[in-house]
Motif scaffolding. Structure first.
Motif, PDB file in Angstrom:
ATOM      1  N   LYS A 297     -58.614 -20.402   8.801  1.00  0.00           N
ATOM      2  CA  LYS A 297     -58.226 -19.364   7.834  1.00  0.00           C
ATOM      3  C   LYS A 297     -58.461 -17.949   8.349  1.00  0.00           C
ATOM      4  O   LYS A 297     -57.690 -17.042   8.089  1.00  0.00           O
ATOM      5  CB  LYS A 297     -59.059 -19.528   6.558  1.00  0.00           C
ATOM      6  N   GLU A 298     -59.568 -17.766   9.065  1.00  0.00           N
ATOM      7  CA  GLU A 298     -59.930 -16.397   9.447  1.00  0.00           C
ATOM      8  C   GLU A 298     -59.034 -15.847  10.554  1.00  0.00           C
ATOM      9  O   GLU A 298     -58.695 -14.668  10.554  1.00  0.00           O
ATOM     10  CB  GLU A 298     -61.389 -16.368   9.934  1.00  0.00           C
ATOM     11  N   GLN A 299     -58.678 -16.717  11.491  1.00  0.00           N
ATOM     12  CA  GLN A 299     -57.921 -16.259  12.659  1.00  0.00           C
ATOM     13  C   GLN A 299     -56.452 -16.682  12.629  1.00  0.00           C
ATOM     14  O   GLN A 299     -55.667 -16.249  13.448  1.00  0.00           O
ATOM     15  CB  GLN A 299     -58.566 -16.830  13.945  1.00  0.00           C
ATOM     16  N   GLY A 300     -56.110 -17.562  11.705  1.00  0.00           N
ATOM     17  CA  GLY A 300     -54.815 -18.229  11.797  1.00  0.00           C
ATOM     18  C   GLY A 300     -53.667 -17.559  11.070  1.00  0.00           C
ATOM     19  O   GLY A 300     -52.540 -18.040  11.130  1.00  0.00           O
ATOM     20  N   TRP A 301     -53.929 -16.464  10.363  1.00  0.00           N
ATOM     21  CA  TRP A 301     -52.825 -15.833   9.640  1.00  0.00           C
ATOM     22  C   TRP A 301     -51.913 -15.079  10.599  1.00  0.00           C
ATOM     23  O   TRP A 301     -52.276 -14.805  11.731  1.00  0.00           O
ATOM     24  CB  TRP A 301     -53.351 -14.950   8.516  1.00  0.00           C
TER      25      TRP A 301
END
Lengths: 500, 237
Positions: A297-301
């Motif tokens: 979630k933190e890096q995957g957008w």
């Protein structure tokens, strides 16, 4: 990219600013800014508080109704939903390859839509900000103002859109909400009269599209200090790419790049989209937050749309647009351009590409053919993905043995850009919000940042300068510290309830 | 030499036994209607064909033509009443023209256009009526039923199968399928049945055919329902 939008360690110490544009057509968007004790922006949330329920009420309906029904999601680019649904249901019918006539008719429809939607956004919605300045007189900052000061530009913008609408009418039967694509093919091809009428205009349209790219480029390159930095954030990028890495709006496989341009995944069959993408639900918005599973979630957008597509592909398969893409890549200096305002430049490169593809399709006799439908072995499930004007659009259906839809999952373009828009607004707010006072300039700049992504709520937030907009600055106990409202007449008042 | 009556000031010839509606249609005069079909005994239920005969309201599909009758049909008053009837039909069911495959071929929609219906006016009932998709080739979408009973009459009188029936009374009236399970799949209905051909709205549908006819080529894209009255009637009759 690692900034956590959601958590506030001590929310009781934060103040809340709410920017609440009232929507007319595309629903309702709202921005809140949370300020810390030093009056610096701590968090930004772009809330999409509309709820449509399409995924639920399509259940129990016969599958052949779906492409016509779901396009009612939108009045600006309904063709995207129409075609994404038809593509998904092609797969339910076991059809992997349409007849040449059917595929080319659908492409023609889609590229016509790309032309009209992009022209609408650039000329009608965004050019007033870009030509007059973000803080210019709101009474003039609209398409009418553009028509007065730059009559040729406005006229060409209007006619570009009109041509795109005409392409849609000839392929779908109506300019808005037609019926051209049906699962397994299309219901019509072009008549010679329709083709000849479109051919009569297309060379002028290609020329004007090229001028539009040059206008967007000129605006960008003449003010690099603003255009290269306004609302900038770095992110991954996602799109489908066609054969050999070509830019392709209608069909291809999924490709994602990281913020440096490195490949995260490539050549992924979108039938398995849910193995690489995940959606997160946050309590303050009806719009979900998709991310690349493998990155978390933190890096995957990521961001989608013209800026992602033009940099994600290896080339554009039409010569004029490819020359413009190369110029854009050279300007960016060999590394990915992340500035939100560069969306406008790339959007116009796509307009030129769309015009060139339309020209080529009009010269292809397959679009006059009579072989419209294909059959296959019936399946229970299908995914259709298309590059809509605003970015990657995913439709996923399951259909039971009685031909009724049992599952519908839609990930629309604006949803992919959810986190990206939040980031852009946060950067703009940090730069332009000073102290506890909400200024007109802040509102204008936040609007410009959101608008660069051409979210579906942009028409609502920029209805010829008549958008009512209210901003409230509240402390944690809900006490109002400041309030500013802009009315439909463009004047500012201390709150929507007064001076109306 | 046939007898005549007067319809909206025009002399209309008729044959013995003809109703006002039949004589008007034969003369190329459009009178709105939804439950009438030339091949079946008039039902007189939709009331759209109501005219004034010598000043009194009556259904023109059941009233026999007679020499010297003074009939009013295309008047502001009668068309306003018809419009209200159509509005009530729209709110009683779930008629979502934008996604209905019968759009452009639907008599209810075409009649609403003909009568200048601009809005439903009344509150929608939004009834919950699940579709019957059990049959491999036919779909029943009860949401759009206007209780014209044409399928009932066709199945009973022509197909001799009694596949359809109207059940309930008054506001509770509804179309049912004559099978113990209540499912169309458990009847002997066939694609070539007359009952499958006569639905004026989008209830009885051939599966997997929706939207195959492009916009511009549908029945009422070419001419409004009033403009089709004569040819449709003469072809059918």
């Amino acid at each position: 990219m690692s900034f956590n939008l959601e958590t506030a360690a001590h929310p009781e110490k934060l103040r809340r600013v709410a920017i609440d544009p009232v929507s007319r057509v595309e629903g309702h968007g709202k921005v809140t800014l949370l300020l810390d004790e030093q009056n610096k922006v701590h968090q930004v949330r772009l809330h999409i508080v509309e709820f449509r329920g399409f995924e639920r009420f399509i259940q129990g309906r016969p599958y052949w109704e779906v492409p016509v029904m779901v396009q009612r999601l939108c009045g600006i680019c309904p063709v995207s939903h129409h075609l994404a649904a038809a593509k998904a249901l092609d797969r339910v019918l076991g059809v992997k390859h349409l007849t040449p006539t059917a595929e080319k008719m659908r492409r023609l429809m889609h590229y016509g839509q790309m032309l009209q939607s992009h022209a609408l956004h650039f000329f009608h919605l965004s050019s007033p900000d870009l030509l007059f300045g973000f803080d210019s007189d709101v009474a003039k900052r609209n398409i009418v103002g553009v028509a007065e000061k730059y009559p040729e530009t406005a006229k060409k913008g209007v006619l570009l859109r009109k041509f795109g609408q005409e392409v849609i009418r000839c392929t779908a039967g109506k300019r808005v909400h037609g019926t051209g694509a049906i699962p397994g093919g299309v219901n019509k091809s072009l008549s010679r009269a329709e083709r000849d009428a479109l051919l009569a205009d297309i060379y002028r349209i290609v020329a004007w599209s090229r001028e539009a790219v040059h206008l967007a480029r000129e605006l960008h390159t003449s003010n690099p200090a603003l255009y290269n930095s306004f609302g900038i954030f770095r992110s991954n990028m996602l799109s489908i790419v066609g054969h050999n890495g070509d830019l392709d709006f209608y069909h291809g496989s999924l490709r994602a790049r990281d913020d440096n341009g490195g490949i995260i995944f490539d050549g992924v069959d979108y039938q398995g989209y849910n193995t690489i993408l995940e959606e997160e639900v946050k309590p303050w918005s009806y719009m979900k937050f998709p991310y690349i599973k493998s990155l978390g979630k933190e890096q995957g957008w990521y961001k989608v749309g013209p800026l992602a597509r033009v940099q994600n592909c290896d080339r554009i398969p039409t010569p004029l647009a490819e020359a413009e893409r190369r110029e854009f890549i050279d300007y960016a200096g060999g590394t990915p351009m992340h500035a939100p305002l560069a969306y406008h430049w790339t959007r116009m490169i796509e307009v030129l590409h769309a015009a060139e593809v339309i020209k080529d399709l009009l010269h292809d006799d397959d679009i006059l053919g009579n072989d419209l439908m294909t059959e296959g072995a019936r399946q229970q499930e299908g995914v259709g993905v298309i590059e809509a004007p605003r970015g990657t659009l995913i439709h996923h259906y399951q259909v039971d043995e009685n031909d009724l839809v049992t599952l519908c999952n839609l990930i629309v373009s604006t949803t992919h850009n959810n986190q990206a828009m939040n980031e852009a607004v946060r950067h703009v707010a940090r730069r332009y919000l000073h102290g506890k006072e909400i200024t007109e300039g802040l509102l204008n700049h936040i609007e410009v940042a959101i608008r660069a992504f051409d979210p579906c709520l942009s028409c609502a937030t920029h209805a010829l300068g008549k958008m009512p907009l209210e901003v409230e600055l509240l402390d944690a106990e809900g006490r109002c510290l400041d309030r500013l409202a802009k009315h439909g007449d463009g004047r500012f008042y201390p709150g929507l309830g007064q001076g109306a | 030499m046939s007898d005549t009556f007067i319809l909206d000031g025009r002399e209309i010839p008729f044959a013995p036994g003809q109703t006002i509606l039949q004589a008007a249609m034969a003369a190329g005069v459009y009178i709105p209607r939804l439950c009438y079909h030339p091949e079946f005994k008039p039902h007189g239920s939709c009331k759209l064909c109501t005219v004034k005969v010598n000043g009194r309201h009556t259904a023109s599909c059941t009233y026999k033509a007679a020499p010297g009758l003074e009939v009013e049909s295309n008047t502001e008053e009668l068309n306003a009443e018809r419009r209200t009837l159509v509005q009530m039909l729209f709110v009683e069911g779930n008629h979502f023209c934008p996604s209905c495959e019968k759009s452009g071929d639907c008599q209810l929609q075409a009649t609403a256009y003909e009568l200048g219906m601009m809005s439903p006016h009344f509150d929608h009932f939004f009834p919950d009526r699940p579709v019957d998709a059990s049959h491999p080739d036919l779909l029943l979408d009860f949401n759009r039923c206007i209780l014209c009973s044409l399928c009932v009459r066709a199945s009973r009188d022509v197909d001799k199968k009694n596949v359809f029936a109207l059940a309930g009374r008054g506001i509770g009236s509804h179309l049912i399928v004559n099978a113990a399970s209540g499912r169309l799949a458990d009847t002997n209905v066939a694609l070539e049945d007359k009952a499958v051909q006569v639905c004026p709205v989008g209830v009885i549908l051939r599966k997997r055919r929706g939207f195959a006819v492009p916009i511009g080529q549908r029945t009422y894209d070419k001419a409004p329902i009033s403009g089709q009255a004569r040819t449709t009637w003469q072809e059918e009759g």
